[in-house]
Write a protein that holds these residues in place. Sequence first.
Motif, PDB file in Angstrom:
ATOM      1  N   UNK A   1     -14.414 -26.792  30.341  1.00  0.00           N
ATOM      2  CA  UNK A   1     -15.524 -26.915  29.465  1.00  0.00           C
ATOM      3  C   UNK A   1     -15.260 -25.882  28.414  1.00  0.00           C
ATOM      4  N   UNK A   2     -15.043 -24.644  28.456  1.00  0.00           N
ATOM      5  CA  UNK A   2     -14.527 -23.844  27.540  1.00  0.00           C
ATOM      6  C   UNK A   2     -13.273 -24.251  26.987  1.00  0.00           C
ATOM      7  N   UNK A   3     -12.318 -24.669  27.820  1.00  0.00           N
ATOM      8  CA  UNK A   3     -11.111 -25.288  27.085  1.00  0.00           C
ATOM      9  C   UNK A   3     -11.638 -26.172  26.111  1.00  0.00           C
ATOM     10  N   UNK A   4     -12.651 -27.091  26.285  1.00  0.00           N
ATOM     11  CA  UNK A   4     -12.784 -28.123  25.298  1.00  0.00           C
ATOM     12  C   UNK A   4     -13.721 -27.814  24.103  1.00  0.00           C
ATOM     13  N   UNK A   5     -14.233 -26.282  24.298  1.00  0.00           N
ATOM     14  CA  UNK A   5     -14.941 -25.703  23.067  1.00  0.00           C
ATOM     15  C   UNK A   5     -16.232 -25.203  23.264  1.00  0.00           C
ATOM     16  N   UNK A   6     -16.951 -25.387  24.525  1.00  0.00           N
ATOM     17  CA  UNK A   6     -18.153 -24.951  25.007  1.00  0.00           C
ATOM     18  C   UNK A   6     -18.071 -23.317  24.985  1.00  0.00           C
ATOM     19  N   UNK A   7     -19.214 -22.881  24.836  1.00  0.00           N
ATOM     20  CA  UNK A   7     -19.270 -21.369  25.041  1.00  0.00           C
ATOM     21  C   UNK A   7     -19.129 -20.888  26.538  1.00  0.00           C
TER      22      UNK A   7
ATOM     23  N   UNK B   1     -21.031 -18.692  28.300  1.00  0.00           N
ATOM     24  CA  UNK B   1     -22.229 -18.596  28.674  1.00  0.00           C
ATOM     25  C   UNK B   1     -22.810 -20.035  29.373  1.00  0.00           C
ATOM     26  N   UNK B   2     -22.522 -21.026  28.413  1.00  0.00           N
ATOM     27  CA  UNK B   2     -23.160 -22.618  28.757  1.00  0.00           C
ATOM     28  C   UNK B   2     -22.243 -23.169  29.753  1.00  0.00           C
ATOM     29  N   UNK B   3     -21.070 -22.651  29.968  1.00  0.00           N
ATOM     30  CA  UNK B   3     -20.075 -23.264  30.851  1.00  0.00           C
ATOM     31  C   UNK B   3     -20.411 -22.802  32.083  1.00  0.00           C
ATOM     32  N   UNK B   4     -20.513 -21.389  32.463  1.00  0.00           N
ATOM     33  CA  UNK B   4     -20.933 -20.773  33.592  1.00  0.00           C
ATOM     34  C   UNK B   4     -22.470 -20.815  34.253  1.00  0.00           C
ATOM     35  N   UNK B   5     -23.227 -21.106  33.226  1.00  0.00           N
ATOM     36  CA  UNK B   5     -24.774 -21.328  33.517  1.00  0.00           C
ATOM     37  C   UNK B   5     -25.339 -21.789  34.890  1.00  0.00           C
ATOM     38  N   UNK B   6     -24.434 -22.722  35.358  1.00  0.00           N
ATOM     39  CA  UNK B   6     -24.812 -23.432  36.888  1.00  0.00           C
ATOM     40  C   UNK B   6     -24.335 -22.232  37.885  1.00  0.00           C
TER      41      UNK B   6
ATOM     42  N   UNK C   1     -27.081 -11.964  29.561  1.00  0.00           N
ATOM     43  CA  UNK C   1     -26.014 -11.079  29.128  1.00  0.00           C
ATOM     44  C   UNK C   1     -24.710 -11.401  28.299  1.00  0.00           C
ATOM     45  N   UNK C   2     -24.249 -12.510  29.232  1.00  0.00           N
ATOM     46  CA  UNK C   2     -22.938 -13.020  28.747  1.00  0.00           C
ATOM     47  C   UNK C   2     -23.247 -13.641  27.437  1.00  0.00           C
ATOM     48  N   UNK C   3     -24.253 -14.520  27.262  1.00  0.00           N
ATOM     49  CA  UNK C   3     -24.560 -15.082  25.952  1.00  0.00           C
ATOM     50  C   UNK C   3     -24.894 -14.103  24.870  1.00  0.00           C
ATOM     51  N   UNK C   4     -25.281 -12.960  25.216  1.00  0.00           N
ATOM     52  CA  UNK C   4     -25.623 -11.954  24.288  1.00  0.00           C
ATOM     53  C   UNK C   4     -24.402 -11.263  23.769  1.00  0.00           C
ATOM     54  N   UNK C   5     -23.485 -11.157  24.939  1.00  0.00           N
ATOM     55  CA  UNK C   5     -22.189 -10.376  24.566  1.00  0.00           C
ATOM     56  C   UNK C   5     -21.110 -11.354  23.731  1.00  0.00           C
ATOM     57  N   UNK C   6     -21.210 -12.850  23.845  1.00  0.00           N
ATOM     58  CA  UNK C   6     -20.614 -13.587  23.019  1.00  0.00           C
ATOM     59  C   UNK C   6     -21.044 -13.559  21.428  1.00  0.00           C
TER      60      UNK C   6
ATOM     61  N   UNK D   1     -14.458 -26.229  36.629  1.00  0.00           N
ATOM     62  CA  UNK D   1     -15.185 -27.168  35.704  1.00  0.00           C
ATOM     63  C   UNK D   1     -15.894 -26.304  34.464  1.00  0.00           C
ATOM     64  N   UNK D   2     -15.980 -25.032  34.738  1.00  0.00           N
ATOM     65  CA  UNK D   2     -16.458 -24.077  33.774  1.00  0.00           C
ATOM     66  C   UNK D   2     -15.184 -24.063  32.562  1.00  0.00           C
ATOM     67  N   UNK D   3     -13.968 -23.471  33.339  1.00  0.00           N
ATOM     68  CA  UNK D   3     -12.934 -23.420  32.419  1.00  0.00           C
ATOM     69  C   UNK D   3     -12.545 -24.529  31.685  1.00  0.00           C
TER      70      UNK D   3
END
Length: 116
Positions: free
Chosen positions: A27-33, A35-40, A49-54, A23-25
Amino acid sequence: LLAAMRLARGAVENLAISTELEEAEARVRDGASLSSAIGRTLPPIAVQLIDAGEASGSLAALAGRAADALDNEVQRALSKAVTLIEPILILGFGALIGFVALGLLQAIYGINASNL
């Protein structure tokens, strides 16, 4: 990124986490970041850390740092669990040995009492 996520999903044996990563993949394919896609799926420190890396362009380094932090956390939890289980096992085996010794002594006293 999508290829790496597909590889990561293939390496996961837990069906629930694999579904979350799929599901995260999407969401990323649809344009989400990421960090927000794998937040759950990941703990909050890893997501931060992933958000800061992005944001900074050093996703690989900070994702590695998140993995190291989570690995250290798991190692500490396992060490604590082993530290707590060890005395419990020692007491359990001591009780078992004491039970067997008492059973042997009872048999010996029973034999001695019947001979009198």
